[in-house]
Motif scaffolding. Structure first.
Motif, mmCIF file in Angstrom:
data_model
loop_
_atom_site.group_PDB
_atom_site.id
_atom_site.type_symbol
_atom_site.label_atom_id
_atom_site.label_comp_id
_atom_site.label_asym_id
_atom_site.label_seq_id
_atom_site.Cartn_x
_atom_site.Cartn_y
_atom_site.Cartn_z
ATOM 1 N N ILE A 275 12.199 -24.378 78.998
ATOM 2 C CA ILE A 275 10.775 -24.318 79.312
ATOM 3 C C ILE A 275 9.917 -24.284 78.053
ATOM 4 O O ILE A 275 9.012 -25.091 77.867
ATOM 5 C CB ILE A 275 10.458 -23.083 80.182
ATOM 6 C CG1 ILE A 275 11.300 -23.098 81.463
ATOM 7 C CG2 ILE A 275 8.970 -23.020 80.517
ATOM 8 C CD1 ILE A 275 11.034 -24.246 82.386
ATOM 9 N N ASP A 276 10.208 -23.340 77.139
ATOM 10 C CA ASP A 276 9.346 -23.167 75.967
ATOM 11 C C ASP A 276 10.004 -22.208 74.985
ATOM 12 O O ASP A 276 11.031 -21.583 75.274
ATOM 13 C CB ASP A 276 7.976 -22.627 76.398
ATOM 14 C CG ASP A 276 6.853 -22.965 75.415
ATOM 15 O OD1 ASP A 276 7.161 -23.491 74.326
ATOM 16 O OD2 ASP A 276 5.691 -22.692 75.737
ATOM 17 N N THR B 45 -2.946 -16.075 76.023
ATOM 18 C CA THR B 45 -2.625 -16.995 77.116
ATOM 19 C C THR B 45 -3.869 -17.434 77.879
ATOM 20 O O THR B 45 -3.758 -17.973 78.988
ATOM 21 C CB THR B 45 -1.636 -16.331 78.101
ATOM 22 O OG1 THR B 45 -2.271 -15.182 78.697
ATOM 23 C CG2 THR B 45 -0.381 -15.879 77.383
ATOM 24 N N ARG C 78 -4.015 -20.828 79.575
ATOM 25 C CA ARG C 78 -3.449 -20.956 80.921
ATOM 26 C C ARG C 78 -4.269 -20.175 81.940
ATOM 27 O O ARG C 78 -4.398 -20.589 83.095
ATOM 28 C CB ARG C 78 -1.989 -20.460 80.916
ATOM 29 C CG ARG C 78 -1.325 -20.471 82.290
ATOM 30 C CD ARG C 78 0.161 -20.163 82.180
ATOM 31 N NE ARG C 78 0.863 -21.291 81.587
ATOM 32 C CZ ARG C 78 1.333 -22.345 82.262
ATOM 33 N NH1 ARG C 78 1.147 -22.425 83.573
ATOM 34 N NH2 ARG C 78 1.961 -23.316 81.648
ATOM 35 N N THR D 169 4.550 -17.570 75.428
ATOM 36 C CA THR D 169 5.265 -18.703 74.854
ATOM 37 C C THR D 169 4.303 -19.551 74.019
ATOM 38 O O THR D 169 3.088 -19.552 74.241
ATOM 39 C CB THR D 169 5.924 -19.560 75.941
ATOM 40 O OG1 THR D 169 4.914 -20.189 76.728
ATOM 41 C CG2 THR D 169 6.826 -18.716 76.828
ATOM 42 N N ASP E 63 3.843 -22.951 73.294
ATOM 43 C CA ASP E 63 3.208 -24.226 73.638
ATOM 44 C C ASP E 63 2.540 -24.226 75.017
ATOM 45 O O ASP E 63 1.453 -24.746 75.182
ATOM 46 C CB ASP E 63 4.235 -25.356 73.576
ATOM 47 C CG ASP E 63 4.776 -25.559 72.168
ATOM 48 O OD1 ASP E 63 4.005 -25.347 71.209
ATOM 49 O OD2 ASP E 63 5.962 -25.907 72.038
ATOM 50 N N LYS E 64 3.203 -23.600 75.981
ATOM 51 C CA LYS E 64 2.686 -23.643 77.357
ATOM 52 C C LYS E 64 1.971 -22.342 77.740
ATOM 53 O O LYS E 64 1.436 -22.236 78.839
ATOM 54 C CB LYS E 64 3.824 -23.949 78.329
ATOM 55 C CG LYS E 64 4.441 -25.336 78.104
ATOM 56 C CD LYS E 64 5.500 -25.640 79.137
ATOM 57 C CE LYS E 64 6.015 -27.071 79.023
ATOM 58 N NZ LYS E 64 6.690 -27.335 77.757
ATOM 59 N N TYR F 60 2.888 -19.309 78.642
ATOM 60 C CA TYR F 60 3.333 -18.464 79.746
ATOM 61 C C TYR F 60 3.289 -17.002 79.311
ATOM 62 O O TYR F 60 3.505 -16.673 78.141
ATOM 63 C CB TYR F 60 4.752 -18.829 80.170
ATOM 64 C CG TYR F 60 4.850 -20.088 81.010
ATOM 65 C CD1 TYR F 60 4.445 -20.069 82.339
ATOM 66 C CD2 TYR F 60 5.348 -21.271 80.480
ATOM 67 C CE1 TYR F 60 4.542 -21.223 83.125
ATOM 68 C CE2 TYR F 60 5.446 -22.418 81.254
ATOM 69 C CZ TYR F 60 5.034 -22.382 82.574
ATOM 70 O OH TYR F 60 5.117 -23.509 83.341
ATOM 71 N N ASP G 216 8.668 -29.129 88.952
ATOM 72 C CA ASP G 216 8.252 -29.943 87.817
ATOM 73 C C ASP G 216 9.404 -30.826 87.327
ATOM 74 O O ASP G 216 9.182 -31.964 86.876
ATOM 75 C CB ASP G 216 7.759 -29.048 86.683
ATOM 76 C CG ASP G 216 6.398 -28.427 86.989
ATOM 77 O OD1 ASP G 216 5.721 -28.909 87.910
ATOM 78 O OD2 ASP G 216 6.024 -27.448 86.308
ATOM 79 N N LYS H 198 8.788 -33.800 84.807
ATOM 80 C CA LYS H 198 8.138 -33.120 83.688
ATOM 81 C C LYS H 198 9.143 -32.414 82.772
ATOM 82 O O LYS H 198 8.806 -32.036 81.647
ATOM 83 C CB LYS H 198 7.113 -32.116 84.217
ATOM 84 C CG LYS H 198 5.967 -32.760 84.989
ATOM 85 C CD LYS H 198 5.002 -31.721 85.526
ATOM 86 C CE LYS H 198 3.895 -32.372 86.346
ATOM 87 N NZ LYS H 198 2.973 -31.359 86.923
ATOM 88 N N TYR H 199 10.351 -32.189 83.254
ATOM 89 C CA TYR H 199 11.417 -31.587 82.456
ATOM 90 C C TYR H 199 12.673 -32.432 82.605
ATOM 91 O O TYR H 199 12.843 -33.166 83.592
ATOM 92 C CB TYR H 199 11.730 -30.161 82.901
ATOM 93 C CG TYR H 199 10.650 -29.136 82.656
ATOM 94 C CD1 TYR H 199 10.356 -28.706 81.368
ATOM 95 C CD2 TYR H 199 9.937 -28.580 83.721
ATOM 96 C CE1 TYR H 199 9.379 -27.743 81.134
ATOM 97 C CE2 TYR H 199 8.966 -27.623 83.505
ATOM 98 C CZ TYR H 199 8.681 -27.211 82.211
ATOM 99 O OH TYR H 199 7.716 -26.266 81.990
#
Length: 634
Positions: free
Chosen positions: A432-433, A464, A467, A563, A565-566, A568, A620, A625-626
């Motif tokens: 994930i990240d 975060t 997000r 995290t 980049d994303k 979370y 995802d 996406k992954y």
């Protein structure tokens, strides 16, 4: 059934063990695989002159007998017992138990099975065979007699206390699934329940009873639960009510554990949690699947490490008969502990199709001793689990628990492939990240007393905002994550609660920091650091900080993280560090933290991550996406 290990013991104790083996080996002849030895009393002219007879019987054709459950205590056998006309050596604890048993009315049943005498403890092969038969030995017995130890002055005063708590247990808790019918008691509600006040002597005496080591020994689980009738629990000359003790302890664990007078007695509290398991075993019935048994019994103790597994096999569906026990679960005291733990971990993952066994790795691991994915069943639990455990059924019909409400991998089974080494676990999943720098591990004392750690973690969560752009969205994510969305009652989770309770908790911390400011400058620093990240409270309904504080167990000794980049937001193990990887592995109910090591990975621990707990990553992945990949855990 315990036999202390001999390694790392002084030379004089090794010599003492040798003398005991030599002095006692001549009373034991070769024991057939399907046979057991039984003991009966012949006479007693005084407590120090008990005469016994030991005979061998086929297990399929024995006279009526009882079985004894007790704690070995000091392993040195310094007391003599006349057996078959010869002197054998027994421990002091067993001597005390025999002195009580010889005068106990057992309804005309003359024979009794006692591990220390009926098994040749010096013969590891015989010991392994008898351990594999333990389920049948206890089930065939007329019932189990429990010996807790000598008298406790005033023990009879606990009868009224146990009676009252047993009644409350029946009112407040579902006896089948163990779920609470209500939220935790507040102190005011607890004190209104007409229980004896905290200073009453009965609480202290109950704590003394529960501090007896019998309650936390792993072998006693099956010894008590397999009893055909309610076990007889002896403490000196007094006989405790087994059912009332179980119900009382289950009630305390489920609804009021921190506010009972028992909670201040550490040794007693361990026993309370243990008896909660006994209560569930009695109510739900047998057999259970092995993973459920291990999960629930992880805090029990065993002198011999391998007995953390072998002592539970007799309650598992895989061992309905000693001849059907899978080889990996058969007692083998010549197999290294490391290999036993590793192979059992892999066996459970393969047989369940799930990685939930890895949720037991809630301690600081020793990666030099065990593979990172292998559970050390003797390690103390340092933090609570992320998921709740609810009752369900194993695919083969056994009673089993499953992790709830989390399903990060959307209930997909584990994707396990063969490895080059038994020390490797090759699994599939999704990366994930990468983790940013987590906050320091949070202590129970700090969180319970409105210390600053939760507020510091909240300020870190501002990273975060990409997000969670609004303070309400971030507040909801943090409120739920910080508690791992724990269950408040049978149907309510933390996510169902209004945010005002969470905000009131943070404001209590903030106000305390201002009150403790040492100077005007310090006051201004606190205000500047935190005030702008707090949401204004409602004057009419500010919320209940204590309601939120009651459900912070999952945060104890864990660290909040984000995290890179994303963005979370998560709650993970205390050993995590920047650069670790957040992954969703197939077969896992929660996301997992891994640490890269060359081409391989170390397992760090489970975590709670907002927006990843209900299969979002799997969706995802299906949407492209992954990309799924292999992770070889070492």
């Amino acid at each position: 059934m315990e036999k202390p290990e001999s390694q790392d013991r002084p030379l004089e104790l090794h010599l003492e063990d040798s003398r005991e083996r030599i002095s006692q080996s001549y009373i034991y002849s070769q024991l057939a695989r399907s046979s057991i030895r039984l003991l009966r009393f012949i006479s007693s002219t005084s407590p120090n002159a008990i005469e016994c007879e030991l005979q061998t019987f086929p297990l399929s054709y024995t006279p009526q007998y009882h079985s004894l459950s007790y704690f070995w205590g000091d392993p040195i056998r310094e007391n003599t017992l006349s057996c078959n006309g010869k002197k054998i050596m027994i421990t002091t604890t067993l001597k005390q138990a025999l002195e009580r048993l010889i005068n106990l009315d057992r309804g005309g049943v003359k024979w009794i099975w006692i591990d220390q005498i009926c098994i040749n403890q010096a013969n590891s092969e015989e010991k392994g065979i008898q351990v594999n038969m333990m389920r049948e030995i206890y089930q065939k017995s007329e019932g189990t007699v429990v010996w807790l130890g000598p008298n406790i002055l005033g023990i009879e005063t606990t009868a009224r206390l146990l009676e009252k708590m047993q009644c409350l247990h029946k009112e407040d808790q579902d006896p089948i699934n163990g779920r609470r019918k209500r939220k935790f008691y507040t102190l005011t509600e607890f004190e209104a329940k007409t229980l004896p006040p905290a200073g009453d002597r009965s609480w202290k005496i109950l704590a003394e009873i529960l501090a007896r080591p019998w309650f936390v020994r792993t072998w006693v689980i099956q010894e008590a639960v397999l009893s055909r009738v309610q076990p007889r629990m002896l403490c000196g000359s007094y006989e405790l009510d087994w059912q009332k003790l179980l119900g009382s302890c289950s009630w305390m664990v489920s609804l009021c554990y921190r506010i009972t007078p028992i909670f201040q007695y550490t040794d007693a509290w361990h026993a309370v949690r243990s008896l909660h398991l006994f209560n569930d075993l009695m109510n739900v019935g047998l057999p259970w699947d092995l993973e459920t048994l291990i999960n629930r019994a992880i805090r029990f103790k065993a002198t011999e490490p391998r007995d953390k597994i072998y002592s539970l096999v007799g309650l598992a569906g895989e061992a309905s008969d000693s001849s059907t026990i899978p080889k990996v679960l058969q007692a083998d005291y010549n197999k290294p502990t490391r290999d036993v733990f590793r192979d059992v971990t892999r066996h459970i993952i393969e047989s369940t199709g799930s990685l939930s066994m890895l949720s037991l790795i809630r301690y600081k691991p020793n990666w030099e001793k065990f593979p990172s994915w292998s559970v050390d069943f003797t390690a103390g639990v340092h933090w609570e689990r992320i998921s709740d455990l609810v009752w369900g059924r194993h695919q083969r019909g056994w009673h089993a628990t499953r992790e709830d409400p989390n399903k990060a991998s959307d209930n997909l089974p584990v994707d396990l492939q063969a490895s080059f080494s038994n020390d490797h676990l090759n699994v599939g999943g999704i990366l994930i990240d990468t983790l940013g720098t987590p906050v320091e591990a949070m202590s129970q004392a700090n969180l319970d007393c409105f210390g600053n750690q939760a507020l510091i973690a909240w300020k870190m969560a501002q990273y975060t905002r990409t997000r969670y752009p609004s303070i309400e969205a971030l507040g909801q994510a943090f409120m739920v994550t910080f508690t791992a969305n724990w269950r408040l009652s049978g149907t309510e989770l933390m996510e169902h609660q209004p945010q005002r309770h969470f905000w009131n908790y943070l404001w209590r911390i903030y106000d305390r920091l201002l009150e403790e400011a040492r100077s005007e400058q310090h006051y201004q620093e606190v205000e500047q650091c935190f005030h702008h990240v707090l949401k204004p409270q409602s004057i009419d309904d500010p919320g209940d900080a204590d309601l939120y504080r009651h459900y912070l167990d999952a945060a104890y000794n864990r660290r909040m993280f984000f995290t890179k980049d994303k963005f979370y937001l998560g709650l993970g193990p205390s050993i995590m560090q920047e650069g670790d990887l957040l992954c969703v592995l197939f077969g896992g109910a929660t996301p997992l933290i891994l640490r890269p090591e060359g081409e391989h990975y170390r397992f760090v621990g489970e975590c709670y991550v907002h927006d990843l707990m209900s299969g979002e990553a799997i969706k995802d992945w299906h949407d492209g996406k992954y990309t799924a990949q292999r992770f070889c855990l070492i």
